[in-house]
Design a protein around this motif. Structure first.
Motif, PDB file in Angstrom:
ATOM      1  N   SER A   1      -5.710   3.020  -8.018  1.00 28.71           N
ATOM      2  CA  SER A   1      -4.926   3.926  -7.202  1.00 28.71           C
ATOM      3  C   SER A   1      -4.287   5.188  -7.982  1.00 28.71           C
ATOM      4  CB  SER A   1      -3.637   2.943  -6.472  1.00 28.71           C
ATOM      5  OG  SER A   1      -3.187   4.214  -5.593  1.00 28.71           O
TER       6      SER A   1
ATOM      7  N   ASP B   1       0.736  -1.383  -0.190  1.00 27.52           N
ATOM      8  CA  ASP B   1       0.013   0.020   0.007  1.00 27.52           C
ATOM      9  C   ASP B   1       0.703   1.407   0.074  1.00 27.52           C
ATOM     10  OD1 ASP B   1      -2.441  -1.315   0.160  1.00 27.52           O
ATOM     11  OD2 ASP B   1      -2.557  -1.494   1.988  1.00 27.52           O
TER      12      ASP B   1
ATOM     13  N   VAL C   1      -5.044   3.885  -2.326  1.00 25.82           N
ATOM     14  CA  VAL C   1      -3.695   3.386  -2.372  1.00 25.82           C
ATOM     15  C   VAL C   1      -3.768   2.024  -2.942  1.00 25.82           C
ATOM     16  CG1 VAL C   1      -2.773   4.895  -0.539  1.00 25.82           C
ATOM     17  CG2 VAL C   1      -3.637   2.674   0.204  1.00 25.82           C
TER      18      VAL C   1
ATOM     19  N   GLY D   1       1.406   7.208  -2.844  1.00 19.61           N
ATOM     20  CA  GLY D   1       2.244   7.255  -1.693  1.00 19.61           C
ATOM     21  C   GLY D   1       3.285   8.481  -2.177  1.00 19.61           C
TER      22      GLY D   1
END
Length: 566
Positions: free
Chosen positions: A512, A83, A557, A536
């Protein structure tokens, strides 16, 4: 019993067939030689981080072009199970693809089908990862001979057999959890695996190191912060070089014509410049080195005595330009400080610098050297408002330069910041900042955290711009098909017309947002484009008002590799 025996025979036959297929695939793995690396720009694969030694991010493939790109379809995909931020490009040799995940997992696929060939997970169980900045990412691999090379968060370089994933060697460059890490993709030049250290926020003294590709034995190490008895050592106060920062955390470039290694150097430590008067070489610089020895030939400093965390690590792309009627062998870079630089790559002299984002701290140039505004330097008693923010006009995600259009394609951030000095003392393994800060919107770009823009490398002037309400945190890929590919934070791979910036295609929404770097390759005459989705990195951690924007906060994510073709 007969049924059980039959099932066992079937499983055995399947296993033997799989082993046979794997062996056949291994037989077709073509070694990556020095000659192939030197000619990587014309290879059907994608042999290194930015495709070739010039760091162009440009491929000469024409099968996918402006006329047919709207017909791109997903042909395979893979969910990583992580993630955190996914930042690596697919690196491809023949029909073998190698790509890394957060926390240093390395995956090998059949590039045309997505069949997983092998997987290596680096052991990080003994590491706290407390001092890794920013996010536990990895930016990819290098190839040489039969091996694939990865740098790790605990400062190892690991060499694995590209066919099987078996470890050939591994070597640790520095202790883990002491303020340093490695997140970059290595670069191989003439049998040497070259990497750089991260750690500018922790007062680590950065360095670039070369290892023997066959054995892993160290060949040379070049510190980015000179000692007092070395050239540039007098640009630091007494003893400050030991905690001077200067992380070298992005992959360098190699100029084969002059046999010169070019590498970007990060911010000084601590951030508060009043604690370290002087230019603080070689922070916020590009340094040119002899690849055989690491000895520095020349340097150019983008931001002297940096107090805004503007770094100088952004990739340097080698390209020939015609500026004001004069030909130059140049390197171009979009710096964190908001200026787009063209520098003579033979001697380090500035050719031009033009703003590509709102830039106030670096106010201009005198005799080729940047000048900074003294009124925008924070102190313990003074907070300032300046642009860009420490995230930069562009952060790590790489530009691409198209030799057909003579345009550089730049993923751009539109942020400013308030920043103020604070007391700080160095302690190994703890942050060494000495400043507090907050990222805010750029008043000149209201409602627009990011953009993609095209800059004429011959002039430094903007040709087109594509605004984005969300930050644009993906790398750029340009092709001879007249296209530019990049990923959006709302989860699409986007294809632009390279000359006009018109959006010609968007992929279906991915799972994502994208901070990954797209790449392209050809197998059996068929062109593919691949990119990671996996939000991220620094933006959600340090993005201030941008990270608190509900549209940014709600970006999902989860790592997911997508591959497209016609």
């Amino acid at each position: 019993m007969k049924r059980i025996a039959h099932l066992r025979r079937t499983a055995l036959i399947a296993a033997l067939l799989a082993t046979s297929a794997g062996a056949m695939a291994a037989e077709h793995y073509a070694p990556v030689t020095d000659a192939r690396l030197k000619a990587a720009a014309s290879d059907n694969g994608w042999l290194m981080y930015r495709r070739d030694y010039t760091s162009s991010g440009y491929a000469p493939f024409t099968q996918i072009d402006t006329a047919n790109v709207a017909h791109l379809k997903q042909v395979w995909d893979y969910k990583t199970g992580f993630d955190q931020g996914h930042e690596a490009p697919p690196v491809v040799n023949g029909d073998f693809m190698f790509i890394t995940t957060p926390k240093d997992e390395l995956l090998a696929f059949q590039a045309s089908t997505g069949k997983l060939l092998w997987k290596y997970q680096h052991d990080l169980s003994h590491v706290g990862l407390r001092t890794v900045c920013c996010d536990v990412v990895n930016r990819g691999v290098a190839l040489y001979g039969d091996d694939v090379y990865m740098a790790t968060l605990d400062n190892y370089v690991v060499a694995l057999d590209g066919r099987t994933g078996k470890i050939a060697w591994k070597h640790q460059l520095a202790p883990a959890d002491k303020g340093t890490a490695m997140t970059l993709a290595p670069l191989v030049v003439k049998g040497k695996v070259i990497v750089g250290l991260s750690g500018g926020e922790y007062g680590a003294r950065g360095f670039i190191e070369a290892l023997d590709a066959k054995t892993g034995k160290p060949v040379w190490k070049q510190y980015t912060i000179p000692a007092p008895n070395e050239p540039g050592g007098d640009t630091w106060p007494k003893g400050a070089y030991k905690t001077g920062g200067g992380g070298a955390w992005l992959t360098g470039t190699y100029d084969a014509d002059t046999d010169t290694l070019l590498w970007g150097v990060g911010n000084p430590g601590p951030w508060l410049a009043t604690l370290r008067p002087g230019d603080n070489l070689y922070t916020d610089s590009v340094i040119a080195m002899n690849p055989a020895t690491g000895k520095i030939k020349w340097h150019y400093q983008y931001t002297p005595n940096d107090t805004w965390d503007y770094d100088g690590t952004n990739e340097t792309v080698l390209t020939d330009i015609d500026y004001q009627g004069k030909q130059h062998k140049a390197l171009v870079t979009a710096s964190r400080n908001g200026w787009f630089y063209a520098i003579d790559r033979t001697d380090g002299k500035l050719i031009y610098a033009k703003k590509f984002a709102t830039a106030t701290s670096v106010s201009g140039f005198k005799d080729g050297k940047p000048e900074t505004d003294p009124n925008l330097r924070p102190t313990i008693d003074k907070e300032v408002f300046t642009c860009p923010s420490f995230l930069g006009g562009k952060n790590w995600w790489p530009i691409s330069v198209d030799p057909q259009t003579h345009l550089a394609y730049v993923p751009t951030m539109h942020t400013c910041m308030t920043i103020k000095g604070a007391t700080v003392a160095y302690k190994a393994g703890l942050p060494f900042l000495g400043e507090t800060f907050k990222v805010v919107a750029d008043p000149a770009h209201k409602g627009q955290w990011g953009s993609v823009q095209a800059i004429d490398v011959n002039t430094g002037d903007q040709v087109w711009s594509y605004p984005s309400a969300l930050p644009w945190n993906s790398g750029m890929l340009s092709t001879a098909g007249g296209l530019v590919f990049s990923g959006s934070a709302d989860g699409h791979l986007v294809a632009f017309d390279a000359r006009t910036g018109k959006v010609l295609w968007k992929s279906p929404e991915m799972t994502s947002g994208v901070i990954g770097v797209p790449s392209t390759w050809v197998v059996d005459g068929k062109q593919y484009v691949g990119v990671y989705a996996g939000w991220g990195g620094a933006t959600p951690i340090w993005g201030g008002d941008m990270a608190k924007d509900p549209a940014v906060m709600n970006i999902p994510v989860g790592g997911h590799l997508y591959v497209f073709s016609l």
